[in-house]
Write an enzyme that holds these catalytic residues in place. Sequence first.
Site, PDB file in Angstrom:
ATOM      1  N   TYR B 105     -10.651  16.058  10.276  1.00  0.00           N
ATOM      2  CA  TYR B 105      -8.715  16.791  10.188  1.00  0.00           C
ATOM      3  C   TYR B 105      -8.839  18.582  10.770  1.00  0.00           C
ATOM      4  O   TYR B 105      -9.552  19.265  10.708  1.00  0.00           O
ATOM      5  CB  TYR B 105      -8.851  16.598   9.056  1.00  0.00           C
ATOM      6  N   TYR B 144     -15.183   9.017   9.539  1.00  0.00           N
ATOM      7  CA  TYR B 144     -15.091  10.661   8.889  1.00  0.00           C
ATOM      8  C   TYR B 144     -15.862  10.588   7.571  1.00  0.00           C
ATOM      9  O   TYR B 144     -16.117   9.960   6.523  1.00  0.00           O
ATOM     10  CB  TYR B 144     -14.448  11.538   8.751  1.00  0.00           C
ATOM     11  N   ARG B 154     -15.183   7.269   5.873  1.00  0.00           N
ATOM     12  CA  ARG B 154     -14.101   7.074   5.206  1.00  0.00           C
ATOM     13  C   ARG B 154     -14.385   5.481   6.522  1.00  0.00           C
ATOM     14  O   ARG B 154     -14.628   5.886   7.696  1.00  0.00           O
ATOM     15  CB  ARG B 154     -12.740   7.711   5.327  1.00  0.00           C
ATOM     16  N   HIS B 157      -8.859   5.364   9.922  1.00  0.00           N
ATOM     17  CA  HIS B 157      -7.499   5.267   9.820  1.00  0.00           C
ATOM     18  C   HIS B 157      -6.176   6.194  10.096  1.00  0.00           C
ATOM     19  O   HIS B 157      -6.914   7.316  10.398  1.00  0.00           O
ATOM     20  CB  HIS B 157      -7.502   5.204   7.584  1.00  0.00           C
ATOM     21  N   HIS B 159      -3.142   7.481   7.763  1.00  0.00           N
ATOM     22  CA  HIS B 159      -2.266   7.832   6.623  1.00  0.00           C
ATOM     23  C   HIS B 159      -0.682   7.637   6.582  1.00  0.00           C
ATOM     24  O   HIS B 159      -0.648   7.586   8.074  1.00  0.00           O
ATOM     25  CB  HIS B 159      -2.190   9.609   5.516  1.00  0.00           C
TER      26      HIS B 159
END
Lengths: 222, 239
Positions: B105, B144, B154, B157, B159
């Site tokens: 991110y 990640y 995780r 995905h 969001h």
Amino acid sequence: MHMADMKDFGEMDVSDRGGKHDYHYDDAKHIPASPGLTPSQTVGPFFAYGLTPGAYGYPLEEIHTNNLVDDDMEGTRITIEGQVFDGTGSAVHDAVIELIQADHQGNYQSNTRNYAFAGFGRMGTGADGKEGDTRFVFNTIKPGITQEGGAPSITLIIFMRGLLNHCITRVYFEGDDLSSDPILSQVPEARRQTLIAKEITPNHYRFDIHMQGEKETVFFDI
Amino acid sequence: MRDIKRGRDWSQMLGQLFEDYKSSRIRSPQQPPVKLDGGWDNALSFAPKWPQLPDSDADLTINARVDGDPIGERIIVEGFIRDENGKPVPNALIEIWQANAAGRYIHKEELHPAPLDPNFTGAGRCISADDGSYRFITIKPGSYPWGNHRNAWRPAHIHFSIFGIGLAQRLVTQMYFPGDPTLPYDPIFNSTPDAEIRNRLISQFSMEDTVPEWAHCYKFDIVLAGQYATPFEEGHAHG
């Protein structure tokens, strides 16, 4: 990984997930989604560059900010600031607060032809740039009364890492007549004060949100 | 139109606490939410007029370009926003954010030692059309690691934040990918106890809508609660 996740890095039996996981899916075939409601998931820690970019210094152009007023608007200018506290009493630095309110005449943007006042704002805590500052701050106008017997009030929606489903609360103002508000009167009396913002200086209010504990804020099932 | 007395459909959710998801232990409310017997005002039906958004806001492969294409598999993510009665939700604001192909991110607090992509931010938005449809172009995010427990990852995905018609249609969720081997181990995905319900978060690969030599297509339909009726017509109940 996120900084906050690194403390308390406990061992956990990965094979034990608290129950059976018996779902099957065939990723090569089209499986129609079941028609039920899409479940909520946490907003996570990294929402800033998507939902509140401007405040955090990210380049995306912001749709909504924490400043709902400009010079042309009618109504009394107020500021609402506060912090969000977790169950340990620590201030949450990665919450998103959304604000919805009526204008000074008590009309919401979607119900009036006057779109000058949008009545919608958004801010992340921990966004102010100052080291350790975990406040949310909204610059807005005092809403008018929106229903018979009602007191001026503002709706807040709260999201954060660790919250599986968003929470909704309502902010009232110290000094107003709250005795016949249709929403507040449904809140257990002992908990009503968690919804009343304190006036620190004229037109400057403080409203803290407590997720757990004795001062836990009232949230509504909406 | 729904009655506010119904509240949310908690039968489809775990609630607010899931012990396996560590941060929920200290951040989830412990009191049940107050259920209302009427009394809420037009905040219930609040549906703002969103500003006009440029097309590039919905294309994450171009909206943060500096000097080239972002790295990774280009994908189309599209679907319909409908309510539980099948009615399309038009004019819904849909905002997405995600990691890059390496699972990194751009957020300043992100510490995962995977490379940043100078041509990818990973944020986008669009407004659903009259038929409830939406469409994004993006890069398939990577999985990640996070610190919830030892060797926690995780699943890949995206969001999603959706603002439909009124408070009943405010939803923040995450979209997952079919065949992801880390899904059974993820406490956030598994916080919904019923497999059939949480599987609604898994997008579906669509060969029919995959564009040849360009991008895979993943379908993700979102079903929101039926909107609440507007408590007061044309302003407030002031006579």
